[in-house]
Design a protein around this motif. Structure first.
Motif, PDB file in Angstrom:
ATOM      1  N   ALA A  53       0.835  -1.206   0.000  1.00  0.00           N
ATOM      2  CA  ALA A  53       0.000   0.000   0.000  1.00  0.00           C
ATOM      3  C   ALA A  53       0.868   1.253   0.000  1.00  0.00           C
ATOM      4  O   ALA A  53       0.593   2.210  -0.730  1.00  0.00           O
ATOM      5  N   SER A  54       1.910   1.243   0.785  1.00  0.00           N
ATOM      6  CA  SER A  54       2.804   2.391   0.858  1.00  0.00           C
ATOM      7  C   SER A  54       3.463   2.653  -0.499  1.00  0.00           C
ATOM      8  O   SER A  54       3.499   3.791  -0.968  1.00  0.00           O
ATOM      9  N   LEU A  55       3.972   1.609  -1.127  1.00  0.00           N
ATOM     10  CA  LEU A  55       4.586   1.770  -2.454  1.00  0.00           C
ATOM     11  C   LEU A  55       3.579   2.261  -3.489  1.00  0.00           C
ATOM     12  O   LEU A  55       3.918   3.041  -4.372  1.00  0.00           O
ATOM     13  N   CYS A  56       2.336   1.787  -3.370  1.00  0.00           N
ATOM     14  CA  CYS A  56       1.301   2.135  -4.344  1.00  0.00           C
ATOM     15  C   CYS A  56       0.616   3.461  -4.017  1.00  0.00           C
ATOM     16  O   CYS A  56      -0.181   3.956  -4.817  1.00  0.00           O
ATOM     17  N   GLY A  57       0.886   4.003  -2.833  1.00  0.00           N
ATOM     18  CA  GLY A  57       0.316   5.294  -2.470  1.00  0.00           C
ATOM     19  C   GLY A  57      -1.158   5.259  -2.102  1.00  0.00           C
ATOM     20  O   GLY A  57      -1.883   6.218  -2.352  1.00  0.00           O
ATOM     21  N   VAL A  58      -1.603   4.144  -1.519  1.00  0.00           N
ATOM     22  CA  VAL A  58      -2.996   4.015  -1.088  1.00  0.00           C
ATOM     23  C   VAL A  58      -3.030   3.476   0.335  1.00  0.00           C
ATOM     24  O   VAL A  58      -2.057   2.874   0.803  1.00  0.00           O
ATOM     25  N   PRO A  59      -4.157   3.663   1.054  1.00  0.00           N
ATOM     26  CA  PRO A  59      -4.268   3.078   2.395  1.00  0.00           C
ATOM     27  C   PRO A  59      -4.279   1.548   2.315  1.00  0.00           C
ATOM     28  O   PRO A  59      -4.745   0.973   1.325  1.00  0.00           O
ATOM     29  N   ALA A  60      -3.797   0.902   3.352  1.00  0.00           N
ATOM     30  CA  ALA A  60      -3.713  -0.567   3.359  1.00  0.00           C
ATOM     31  C   ALA A  60      -5.082  -1.224   3.249  1.00  0.00           C
ATOM     32  O   ALA A  60      -5.189  -2.343   2.764  1.00  0.00           O
ATOM     33  N   ASN A  61      -6.131  -0.543   3.683  1.00  0.00           N
ATOM     34  CA  ASN A  61      -7.471  -1.131   3.606  1.00  0.00           C
ATOM     35  C   ASN A  61      -8.218  -0.731   2.320  1.00  0.00           C
ATOM     36  O   ASN A  61      -9.397  -0.990   2.187  1.00  0.00           O
ATOM     37  N   ASP A  62      -7.517  -0.147   1.367  1.00  0.00           N
ATOM     38  CA  ASP A  62      -8.132   0.272   0.107  1.00  0.00           C
ATOM     39  C   ASP A  62      -8.605  -0.962  -0.661  1.00  0.00           C
ATOM     40  O   ASP A  62      -7.843  -1.915  -0.850  1.00  0.00           O
ATOM     41  N   PRO A  63      -9.861  -0.962  -1.104  1.00  0.00           N
ATOM     42  CA  PRO A  63     -10.389  -2.124  -1.845  1.00  0.00           C
ATOM     43  C   PRO A  63      -9.603  -2.451  -3.115  1.00  0.00           C
ATOM     44  O   PRO A  63      -9.662  -3.578  -3.594  1.00  0.00           O
ATOM     45  N   SER A  64      -8.874  -1.476  -3.654  1.00  0.00           N
ATOM     46  CA  SER A  64      -8.094  -1.760  -4.867  1.00  0.00           C
ATOM     47  C   SER A  64      -6.976  -2.751  -4.599  1.00  0.00           C
ATOM     48  O   SER A  64      -6.372  -3.269  -5.541  1.00  0.00           O
ATOM     49  N   LEU A  65      -6.682  -3.030  -3.317  1.00  0.00           N
ATOM     50  CA  LEU A  65      -5.632  -3.995  -2.972  1.00  0.00           C
ATOM     51  C   LEU A  65      -6.189  -5.351  -2.530  1.00  0.00           C
ATOM     52  O   LEU A  65      -5.449  -6.180  -2.018  1.00  0.00           O
ATOM     53  N   ASP A  66      -7.478  -5.582  -2.735  1.00  0.00           N
ATOM     54  CA  ASP A  66      -8.065  -6.864  -2.319  1.00  0.00           C
ATOM     55  C   ASP A  66      -7.373  -8.055  -2.977  1.00  0.00           C
ATOM     56  O   ASP A  66      -7.286  -9.134  -2.398  1.00  0.00           O
ATOM     57  N   TRP A  67      -6.855  -7.887  -4.179  1.00  0.00           N
ATOM     58  CA  TRP A  67      -6.170  -8.963  -4.890  1.00  0.00           C
ATOM     59  C   TRP A  67      -4.914  -9.428  -4.140  1.00  0.00           C
ATOM     60  O   TRP A  67      -4.481 -10.569  -4.286  1.00  0.00           O
ATOM     61  N   VAL A  68      -4.331  -8.545  -3.326  1.00  0.00           N
ATOM     62  CA  VAL A  68      -3.112  -8.886  -2.585  1.00  0.00           C
ATOM     63  C   VAL A  68      -3.389 -10.035  -1.618  1.00  0.00           C
ATOM     64  O   VAL A  68      -2.547 -10.919  -1.430  1.00  0.00           O
ATOM     65  N   ASP A  69      -4.576 -10.050  -1.024  1.00  0.00           N
ATOM     66  CA  ASP A  69      -4.931 -11.121  -0.082  1.00  0.00           C
ATOM     67  C   ASP A  69      -4.827 -12.491  -0.743  1.00  0.00           C
ATOM     68  O   ASP A  69      -4.328 -13.442  -0.145  1.00  0.00           O
ATOM     69  N   GLU A  70      -5.269 -12.585  -1.989  1.00  0.00           N
ATOM     70  CA  GLU A  70      -5.196 -13.861  -2.719  1.00  0.00           C
ATOM     71  C   GLU A  70      -3.745 -14.242  -3.009  1.00  0.00           C
ATOM     72  O   GLU A  70      -3.354 -15.402  -2.872  1.00  0.00           O
ATOM     73  N   MET A  71      -2.921 -13.271  -3.385  1.00  0.00           N
ATOM     74  CA  MET A  71      -1.508 -13.559  -3.638  1.00  0.00           C
ATOM     75  C   MET A  71      -0.828 -14.060  -2.358  1.00  0.00           C
ATOM     76  O   MET A  71      -0.058 -15.026  -2.396  1.00  0.00           O
ATOM     77  N   LEU A  72      -1.132 -13.425  -1.243  1.00  0.00           N
ATOM     78  CA  LEU A  72      -0.550 -13.844   0.039  1.00  0.00           C
ATOM     79  C   LEU A  72      -1.047 -15.234   0.428  1.00  0.00           C
ATOM     80  O   LEU A  72      -0.285 -16.063   0.925  1.00  0.00           O
ATOM     81  N   ARG A  73      -2.321 -15.512   0.184  1.00  0.00           N
ATOM     82  CA  ARG A  73      -2.878 -16.833   0.492  1.00  0.00           C
ATOM     83  C   ARG A  73      -2.189 -17.900  -0.349  1.00  0.00           C
ATOM     84  O   ARG A  73      -1.809 -18.958   0.143  1.00  0.00           O
ATOM     85  N   GLN A  74      -1.985 -17.612  -1.638  1.00  0.00           N
ATOM     86  CA  GLN A  74      -1.312 -18.572  -2.511  1.00  0.00           C
ATOM     87  C   GLN A  74       0.115 -18.835  -2.046  1.00  0.00           C
ATOM     88  O   GLN A  74       0.602 -19.960  -2.131  1.00  0.00           O
ATOM     89  N   ALA A  75       0.780 -17.800  -1.567  1.00  0.00           N
ATOM     90  CA  ALA A  75       2.160 -17.957  -1.110  1.00  0.00           C
ATOM     91  C   ALA A  75       2.255 -18.848   0.121  1.00  0.00           C
ATOM     92  O   ALA A  75       3.324 -19.367   0.422  1.00  0.00           O
ATOM     93  N   ASP A  76       1.152 -19.024   0.826  1.00  0.00           N
ATOM     94  CA  ASP A  76       1.123 -19.909   1.987  1.00  0.00           C
ATOM     95  C   ASP A  76       0.817 -21.348   1.608  1.00  0.00           C
ATOM     96  O   ASP A  76       0.966 -22.246   2.427  1.00  0.00           O
ATOM     97  N   GLY A  77       0.366 -21.569   0.384  1.00  0.00           N
ATOM     98  CA  GLY A  77      -0.003 -22.915  -0.044  1.00  0.00           C
ATOM     99  C   GLY A  77       1.190 -23.845  -0.120  1.00  0.00           C
ATOM    100  O   GLY A  77       2.325 -23.405  -0.315  1.00  0.00           O
ATOM    101  N   PRO A  78       0.950 -25.136   0.014  1.00  0.00           N
ATOM    102  CA  PRO A  78       2.061 -26.098   0.053  1.00  0.00           C
ATOM    103  C   PRO A  78       2.877 -26.169  -1.231  1.00  0.00           C
ATOM    104  O   PRO A  78       4.061 -26.465  -1.194  1.00  0.00           O
ATOM    105  N   THR A  79       2.277 -25.869  -2.373  1.00  0.00           N
ATOM    106  CA  THR A  79       3.021 -25.965  -3.630  1.00  0.00           C
ATOM    107  C   THR A  79       3.556 -24.629  -4.115  1.00  0.00           C
ATOM    108  O   THR A  79       4.352 -24.598  -5.049  1.00  0.00           O
ATOM    109  N   LEU A  80       3.119 -23.521  -3.519  1.00  0.00           N
ATOM    110  CA  LEU A  80       3.546 -22.204  -3.986  1.00  0.00           C
ATOM    111  C   LEU A  80       4.330 -21.418  -2.946  1.00  0.00           C
ATOM    112  O   LEU A  80       4.462 -20.207  -3.051  1.00  0.00           O
TER     113      LEU A  80
END
Length: 119
Positions: free
Chosen positions: A29-56
């Motif tokens: 959010a800081s790099l992108c210049g938006v608040p961390a709770n900005d809906p435009s960053l909702d996609w980040v949650d999925e990327m973080l979830r995938q990074a926790d997966g056993p194969t990724l």
């Protein structure tokens, strides 16, 4: 001395912040210049979830490059570098030789914002 310096906020030598999804999203959010709770960053949650997966399992990097901000997820088991590359809106960054070289150069330890690989 290091404890005193790191006690005031996240320290680059402190790996604890690299396993915090909240910290990773705040850094994006800081790099992108938006608040961390900005809906435009909702996609980040999925990327973080995938990074926790056993194969990724792997690292997520975030850094500025000539085209803006790049957020990349490099799974340890993938041979492509970088593989999943997004901009601040979550759109996939179209790679060409020049951009690929620039992104690979940005994938340094100082730009890791999330790490599930244990490496």
């Amino acid at each position: 001395m290091l404890g005193f310096v790191c006690g005031c906020g996240p320290c680059d030598d402190d790996a604890d912040h690299l396993t915090s999804k909240e910290s990773a999203k705040k850094r994006i959010a800081s790099l992108c210049g938006v608040p961390a709770n900005d809906p435009s960053l909702d996609w980040v949650d999925e990327m973080l979830r995938q990074a926790d997966g056993p194969t990724l399992r792997g690292k997520i990097y975030a850094f500025k490059y000539s085209g803006g901000v790049a957020i990349t997820h490099q799974a340890d088991v993938m041979s492509c570098l970088p593989c999943n590359v997004r901009d601040c809106s979550g759109a996939e960054i179209q790679l060409n030789n020049e951009i690929s070289q620039e992104l690979v150069s940005g994938m340094k330890s100082k730009n890791v914002i999330y790490n599930t690989s244990g490496l």
